[in-house]
Design an enzyme around this catalytic site. Structure first.
Site, PDB file in Angstrom:
ATOM      1  N   ALA A 183       6.684  -2.621   9.913  1.00  0.00           N
ATOM      2  CA  ALA A 183       6.638  -1.263  10.477  1.00  0.00           C
ATOM      3  C   ALA A 183       7.219  -0.255   9.497  1.00  0.00           C
ATOM      4  O   ALA A 183       8.070   0.557   9.838  1.00  0.00           O
ATOM      5  CB  ALA A 183       7.397  -1.208  11.815  1.00  0.00           C
ATOM      6  N   PRO A 232       9.346  -5.125   4.297  1.00  0.00           N
ATOM      7  CA  PRO A 232       9.790  -4.850   5.674  1.00  0.00           C
ATOM      8  C   PRO A 232       8.613  -4.508   6.562  1.00  0.00           C
ATOM      9  O   PRO A 232       7.592  -3.974   6.110  1.00  0.00           O
ATOM     10  CB  PRO A 232      10.742  -3.657   5.510  1.00  0.00           C
ATOM     11  CG  PRO A 232      10.383  -3.044   4.203  1.00  0.00           C
ATOM     12  CD  PRO A 232       9.865  -4.134   3.331  1.00  0.00           C
ATOM     13  N   ILE A 258       3.809   0.783   4.532  1.00  0.00           N
ATOM     14  CA  ILE A 258       3.239   0.306   3.267  1.00  0.00           C
ATOM     15  C   ILE A 258       2.216  -0.801   3.508  1.00  0.00           C
ATOM     16  O   ILE A 258       1.941  -1.616   2.633  1.00  0.00           O
ATOM     17  CB  ILE A 258       4.332  -0.151   2.285  1.00  0.00           C
ATOM     18  CG1 ILE A 258       5.315  -1.129   2.936  1.00  0.00           C
ATOM     19  CG2 ILE A 258       5.077   1.056   1.732  1.00  0.00           C
ATOM     20  CD1 ILE A 258       6.379  -1.665   1.971  1.00  0.00           C
ATOM     21  N   GLY A 259       1.645  -0.800   4.703  1.00  0.00           N
ATOM     22  CA  GLY A 259       0.508  -1.668   4.989  1.00  0.00           C
ATOM     23  C   GLY A 259       0.820  -3.137   5.063  1.00  0.00           C
ATOM     24  O   GLY A 259      -0.067  -3.962   4.814  1.00  0.00           O
ATOM     25  N   ASP A 286      -6.288   0.236   8.232  1.00  0.00           N
ATOM     26  CA  ASP A 286      -5.902   0.151   6.827  1.00  0.00           C
ATOM     27  C   ASP A 286      -6.443  -1.097   6.128  1.00  0.00           C
ATOM     28  O   ASP A 286      -6.352  -1.206   4.910  1.00  0.00           O
ATOM     29  CB  ASP A 286      -4.379   0.169   6.674  1.00  0.00           C
ATOM     30  CG  ASP A 286      -3.797   1.573   6.783  1.00  0.00           C
ATOM     31  OD1 ASP A 286      -4.572   2.538   6.729  1.00  0.00           O
ATOM     32  OD2 ASP A 286      -2.563   1.686   6.926  1.00  0.00           O
ATOM     33  N   LYS A 338       0.837  -1.206   0.000  1.00  0.00           N
ATOM     34  CA  LYS A 338       0.000   0.000   0.000  1.00  0.00           C
ATOM     35  C   LYS A 338       0.865   1.246   0.000  1.00  0.00           C
ATOM     36  O   LYS A 338       1.894   1.302   0.673  1.00  0.00           O
ATOM     37  CB  LYS A 338      -0.891   0.006   1.250  1.00  0.00           C
ATOM     38  CG  LYS A 338      -1.699   1.272   1.448  1.00  0.00           C
ATOM     39  CD  LYS A 338      -1.731   1.709   2.911  1.00  0.00           C
ATOM     40  CE  LYS A 338      -0.374   2.089   3.432  1.00  0.00           C
ATOM     41  NZ  LYS A 338      -0.348   2.775   4.735  1.00  0.00           N
ATOM     42  N   ALA A 379      -2.126  -5.468   4.740  1.00  0.00           N
ATOM     43  CA  ALA A 379      -2.231  -6.131   3.438  1.00  0.00           C
ATOM     44  C   ALA A 379      -2.234  -7.651   3.605  1.00  0.00           C
ATOM     45  O   ALA A 379      -2.956  -8.358   2.891  1.00  0.00           O
ATOM     46  CB  ALA A 379      -1.083  -5.697   2.535  1.00  0.00           C
TER      47      ALA A 379
END
Length: 274
Positions: free
Chosen positions: A98, A96, A101-102, A138, A9, A106
């Site tokens: 934390a 990675p 990018i969710g 999210d 994300k 995700a």
């Protein structure tokens, strides 16, 4: 073995409008998703049990225990559907943790999509927005993994037609964890105005300043990305991943090669928007 991609994300813009009494924040964000991400696979079980094995580059950074979002999502779907089936789940963790990018969200959304197919469930019989929202702010956006304008805490979603599919994008992370909670707590409380999703390039990420205060390496990543002359470079979510949009795959790949050569200790992903 059935598989599902947990698409990375991006917050192309993220405006924080107010701090709420419940500890969350009212925000406005344009969510977009990459064609790449973590990968999830599963085999069915007929005894209702759920197991999780984590593989991949970042497997050692993630606990496969009961609190993992993959298992929480699977249990939530069991409860919502009433199924007596279970699954042996395998998560290939290539994003990675934390990192803004969710990743976990995700993964949870991909679990829901995968298990609906694996268990032969009828999607119309399940309140997916409620299930997704119960797993994190999210997760509703990640469930569809399409370009969306999010308000509230990110759970109120509207589709936005911006013709972004195929746009080359480069993700870079300095591999320094940037926990969401402290970044939000570091926000200065100043409402800098609303986000027009059609004018997202003129937007901003209000969490960049508090994230940089916690992880100064983010500032260096942004400077390096901007030096590649992209059409836009910005931090995603609460950090530490930053992204740059390019006019062509060749420009993106050349930038990725330069950054990987100069900063071999950083994580990079050359991908495109869905």
């Amino acid at each position: 073995m059935p598989t599902e991609t947990a698409y990375a994300k991006l917050n192309l813009a993220l405006h924080v409008r107010a701090r709420r009494a419940d500890g969350y924040h009212d925000l406005e964000s344009l969510f977009a998703f990459c064609t790449d991400g973590d990968s999830l696979s599963a085999e069915p079980r007929d005894d209702g049990e759920l197991t999780l094995t984590i593989e991949g580059d970042f497997a050692d950074d993630l606990d496969p225990g009961d609190d993992n979002l993959v298992l929480r999502a699977a249990r939530a779907l069991q409860a919502a559907s009433g199924t007596m089936l279970g699954a042996d789940l395998v998560l290939d963790k290539s994003l990675p943790i934390a990192s803004g990018i969710g990743g976990g969200s995700a993964d949870a959304a991909a679990t829901l999509r995968l298990l609906v197919r694996l268990w032969g469930l009828r999607p119309m019989d399940i309140d997916f927005p409620r299930v997704a929202a119960s797993l994190g702010a999210d997760v509703p956006a990640c469930l569809g993994s399409q370009t969306m304008f999010g308000t509230g805490i990110g759970e109120r979603l509207e589709p936005v037609d911006l013709d972004l599919a195929g746009m080359p994008v480069l993700l870079v992370n300095p591999l320094v964890p940037c926990p969401t909670g402290p970044v939000f707590r570091g926000w200065d409380g100043i409402d800098r105005g609303s986000l027009d999703p059609q004018e997202w390039r003129r937007g901003r990420n209000d969490l960049a300043a508090p994230a940089i205060a916690l992880v100064p390496e983010i500032d260096e990543v942004l400077a390096v990305l901007k030096a590649q002359l992209p059409s836009l470079a910005r931090m995603s979510g609460s950090g530490a991943t930053c992204f740059a949009l390019f006019g062509s795959e060749a420009e993106r790949d050349a930038a990725a090669d330069r950054i990987e050569a100069d900063h071999p200790d950083w994580w990079t992903l050359a991908t495109s928007l869905r």
